[in-house]
Design a protein around this motif. Sequence first.
Motif: not given
Length: 177
Positions: A67, A70, A134, A138, A148
């Motif tokens: 991602c 993150c 992701c 996100c 995260r």
Amino acid sequence: MLDTRELGRRPGSQRTVTLTAEAPAELGIEILGVPEGSEVEFDLRLEAVMEGVLVTGTATAELEGECARCLEPIEDEITIDIQELYLYDDSRDAAAASDDDEETDVRRTEGDLIDLEPVLRDAVVLALPFQPLCQDDCPGLCTECGARLADDPDHRHTEPVDPRWAALQDLAATDED
Ligand SMILES: [Zn+2]
Ligand SMILES: [Zn+2]
């Protein structure tokens, strides 16, 4: 490489081909791509036209990456549309053609063979998202501690972690007085 011998050269002649190939190295972009050696499935229709072979269909491949916000690993699958005309390589003087082709991006058969790799490469890169995520929304990582945020949406810092930020906040407060 795809063999077109069975197709023949009679315009209008068609053949469907399904084949599985191993993914070449560095297929994709830095952050997201098709793992080298993983299976790429082609589902193609070949059609002989006057000047060459028209290849249409799809390629399906695995994707691995992370991602962009993150850094969580991403595993996905991609199906790409392929549409490409391969001109017969003997339709023109080969030496002159190869110079022109680099500028005009013309693809040619190699004898009875078709090289799918350059087409696959271009199609994969075009189909990949510029910033893979992701999940669509996100929230990325906490700028203060790197946690995260998707795992911990209510994550807060009441006290600044870095003393330099604390100093800046004091300055800002003083300015307001
Ligand atoms: Zn993410
Ligand atoms: Zn944090």
